[in-house]
Design a protein around this motif. Structure first.
Motif, mmCIF file in Angstrom:
data_model
loop_
_atom_site.group_PDB
_atom_site.id
_atom_site.type_symbol
_atom_site.label_atom_id
_atom_site.label_comp_id
_atom_site.label_asym_id
_atom_site.label_seq_id
_atom_site.Cartn_x
_atom_site.Cartn_y
_atom_site.Cartn_z
ATOM 1 N N PHE A 19 0.915 -1.325 -0.044
ATOM 2 C CA PHE A 19 0.170 0.089 -0.108
ATOM 3 C C PHE A 19 0.700 1.218 -0.080
ATOM 4 O O PHE A 19 0.431 2.167 -0.664
ATOM 5 C CB PHE A 19 -1.033 0.124 1.064
ATOM 6 C CG PHE A 19 -2.090 1.188 1.045
ATOM 7 C CD1 PHE A 19 -3.025 1.104 0.547
ATOM 8 C CD2 PHE A 19 -1.265 2.354 2.078
ATOM 9 C CE1 PHE A 19 -3.910 2.265 0.801
ATOM 10 C CE2 PHE A 19 -2.271 3.308 1.944
ATOM 11 C CZ PHE A 19 -3.411 3.434 1.273
ATOM 12 N N VAL A 20 1.834 1.363 0.861
ATOM 13 C CA VAL A 20 2.936 2.306 0.727
ATOM 14 C C VAL A 20 3.364 2.637 -0.521
ATOM 15 O O VAL A 20 3.634 3.759 -0.980
ATOM 16 C CB VAL A 20 3.945 2.355 1.940
ATOM 17 C CG1 VAL A 20 4.925 3.296 1.827
ATOM 18 C CG2 VAL A 20 3.143 2.058 3.244
ATOM 19 N N TRP A 38 -7.060 -5.616 -4.451
ATOM 20 C CA TRP A 38 -7.339 -6.134 -3.251
ATOM 21 C C TRP A 38 -8.755 -6.856 -3.236
ATOM 22 O O TRP A 38 -9.124 -7.747 -2.550
ATOM 23 C CB TRP A 38 -6.963 -5.205 -2.121
ATOM 24 C CG TRP A 38 -5.826 -5.009 -1.586
ATOM 25 C CD1 TRP A 38 -4.570 -5.568 -1.956
ATOM 26 C CD2 TRP A 38 -5.242 -4.236 -0.544
ATOM 27 N NE1 TRP A 38 -3.451 -5.449 -1.462
ATOM 28 C CE2 TRP A 38 -3.747 -4.442 -0.494
ATOM 29 C CE3 TRP A 38 -5.853 -3.205 0.456
ATOM 30 C CZ2 TRP A 38 -3.010 -3.891 0.218
ATOM 31 C CZ3 TRP A 38 -5.008 -2.753 1.384
ATOM 32 C CH2 TRP A 38 -3.626 -3.002 1.280
ATOM 33 N N ASN A 39 -9.737 -5.725 -3.692
ATOM 34 C CA ASN A 39 -10.983 -6.321 -3.742
ATOM 35 C C ASN A 39 -11.271 -7.457 -4.728
ATOM 36 O O ASN A 39 -12.278 -8.395 -4.575
ATOM 37 C CB ASN A 39 -11.835 -5.145 -4.411
ATOM 38 C CG ASN A 39 -13.302 -5.337 -4.340
ATOM 39 O OD1 ASN A 39 -13.841 -5.736 -3.047
ATOM 40 N ND2 ASN A 39 -13.892 -5.078 -5.418
ATOM 41 N N GLY A 69 -8.192 -16.870 -2.781
ATOM 42 C CA GLY A 69 -7.859 -15.498 -2.323
ATOM 43 C C GLY A 69 -8.265 -15.226 -1.109
ATOM 44 O O GLY A 69 -9.416 -15.500 -0.620
ATOM 45 N N GLU A 70 -7.496 -14.315 -0.366
ATOM 46 C CA GLU A 70 -7.924 -13.661 0.914
ATOM 47 C C GLU A 70 -8.978 -12.455 1.047
ATOM 48 O O GLU A 70 -8.545 -11.481 0.263
ATOM 49 C CB GLU A 70 -6.851 -13.439 2.007
ATOM 50 C CG GLU A 70 -7.117 -13.039 3.178
ATOM 51 C CD GLU A 70 -5.730 -12.572 3.830
ATOM 52 O OE1 GLU A 70 -5.819 -12.087 5.140
ATOM 53 O OE2 GLU A 70 -4.567 -12.530 3.111
ATOM 54 N N ILE A 129 -11.540 -0.870 3.014
ATOM 55 C CA ILE A 129 -12.126 0.379 3.589
ATOM 56 C C ILE A 129 -11.225 1.239 4.175
ATOM 57 O O ILE A 129 -11.378 2.275 3.988
ATOM 58 C CB ILE A 129 -13.353 -0.243 4.439
ATOM 59 C CG1 ILE A 129 -14.469 -0.985 3.576
ATOM 60 C CG2 ILE A 129 -13.973 0.944 5.225
ATOM 61 C CD1 ILE A 129 -15.608 -1.384 4.590
ATOM 62 N N THR A 130 -10.124 0.718 4.935
ATOM 63 C CA THR A 130 -9.319 1.536 5.685
ATOM 64 C C THR A 130 -8.447 2.170 4.640
ATOM 65 O O THR A 130 -8.103 3.454 4.828
ATOM 66 C CB THR A 130 -8.537 0.684 6.618
ATOM 67 O OG1 THR A 130 -9.478 -0.066 7.523
ATOM 68 C CG2 THR A 130 -7.592 1.751 7.479
ATOM 69 N N GLY A 131 -7.880 1.556 3.509
ATOM 70 C CA GLY A 131 -7.385 2.025 2.506
ATOM 71 C C GLY A 131 -8.059 3.018 1.676
ATOM 72 O O GLY A 131 -7.384 4.045 1.548
ATOM 73 N N SER A 132 -9.186 2.910 1.485
ATOM 74 C CA SER A 132 -9.846 3.926 0.948
ATOM 75 C C SER A 132 -9.920 5.224 1.715
ATOM 76 O O SER A 132 -9.739 6.484 1.215
ATOM 77 C CB SER A 132 -11.413 3.440 0.503
ATOM 78 O OG SER A 132 -11.397 2.275 -0.224
#
Length: 313
Positions: free
Chosen positions: A99-100, A264-265, A273-274, A281-284
């Protein structure tokens, strides 16, 4: 003087005091500058406000839930326990901190693409507004036509052109198209025509100032509100850009945040897949924080930039 006379003439301590009625504050008459409040318009504005803030509230509330809490609790209320900071930590470290990496890619695309588009729009808009040259009307027609063309109509030709040059799946495939902003060029053209007086430029030239010095010392400070306005529009367009990176980028290491969160979605729908909906949601939420902060910091320049040129002196 008799006692009866003294009783008939009240002294200062016994004088009657007449109450003074408070002045009523006159209401200002309703004029175009002081219009009468409109109840229907107020209700419509309230509905628009709720419609705008409701998704943000849903995002903030659900960013405090873990995977189980998302499924077991009401969407517009908090769960029994809070996992907000834990979700942020997991989002930043999940899959070796990808994500970073996506965040840094997005910042690169915004800095190079939106920043470059703003510089080109300022230079081009100032030149079109303050210099007379052959073909100026033709350039105006091209710019207006380019504003009307949707970006999706140019997606396939752009991909074929970059593919033939071997630039697909590289950051240049996102940065170079982002440098072209017909709307930003048109906006700076209109703003420079009104914000920079031609007489001021002619006076500087008479005093011996060169064109570059005149631009940087006289014109550029006057163009600041318009520059910030174009920068904000370009930043938002590049930050939220999804379709162009989707067709140009295949390497996940060069994904922006929009493509990364979509990946991710999508992994929840693949075999084995996990599901990481809590991290999505937190990333959004983390994705919209920088752009909201920029708007709050630069909104005064943005508002003045939109209003410039609206009053004729």
């Amino acid at each position: 003087m008799t006692a009866e006379t003294e009783a008939a003439e009240p002294g200062p301590s016994t004088a009657a005091v007449t109450p003074v009625a408070p002045r009523r504050r006159k209401r200002r008459p309703h004029t175009p500058l002081n219009p009468r409040p409109s109840i229907p318009l107020t209700l419509v504005t309230g509905l628009v406000l709720v419609y705008t803030l409701l998704p943000l509230a849903w995002l903030l509330i659900n960013a405090t839930k873990d995977q189980k809490g998302l499924l077991d609790s009401f969407g517009l209320w908090f769960a029994d326990d809070t996992h907000f900071w834990d979700n942020i930590g997991r989002t930043l470290t999940y899959d070796d901190g990808v994500f970073v990496r996506w965040l840094l890619n997005t910042l690169l695309y915004v800095a190079a693409g939106a920043g470059g588009a703003t510089v080109l729009a300022v230079l081009g808009g100032y030149a079109l507004a303050k210099y007379d040259f052959p073909g100026r009307k033709a350039v105006f027609a091209v710019v207006i036509g380019a504003v009307a063309v949707p970006g999706t109509a140019l997606a396939v030709p752009t991909f074929l052109m970059f593919s033939s040059m071997g630039l697909t799946n590289t950051p240049w495939a996102v940065i170079i198209p982002s440098l072209i902003s017909p709307f930003g060029l048109y906006l700076m053209w209109v703003f420079a025509s009104e914000a920079v007086p031609t007489e001021l430029l002619e006076a500087a030239r008479i005093d011996g100032s060169g064109e570059l010095r005149t631009f940087f010392t006289i014109a550029l400070p006057l163009l600041t509100p318009g520059i910030v306005t174009v920068l904000l529009f370009s930043m938002v367009a590049t930050w939220n850009n999804y379709f162009l990176p989707l067709i140009m980028i295949k390497d996940p290491d060069w994904y922006p945040l929009t493509l990364g969160l979509n990946a991710w979605n999508a992994q929840a729908q693949t075999a084995g897949g996990e599901a990481v909906f809590d991290l999505i949601i937190t990333g959004s939420l983390l994705t919209i924080v920088p752009i909201v902060a920029v708007f709050l910091l630069l909104q005064r320049y943005w508002q003045s930039g939109l209003a410039a040129g609206s009053v004729k002196e």
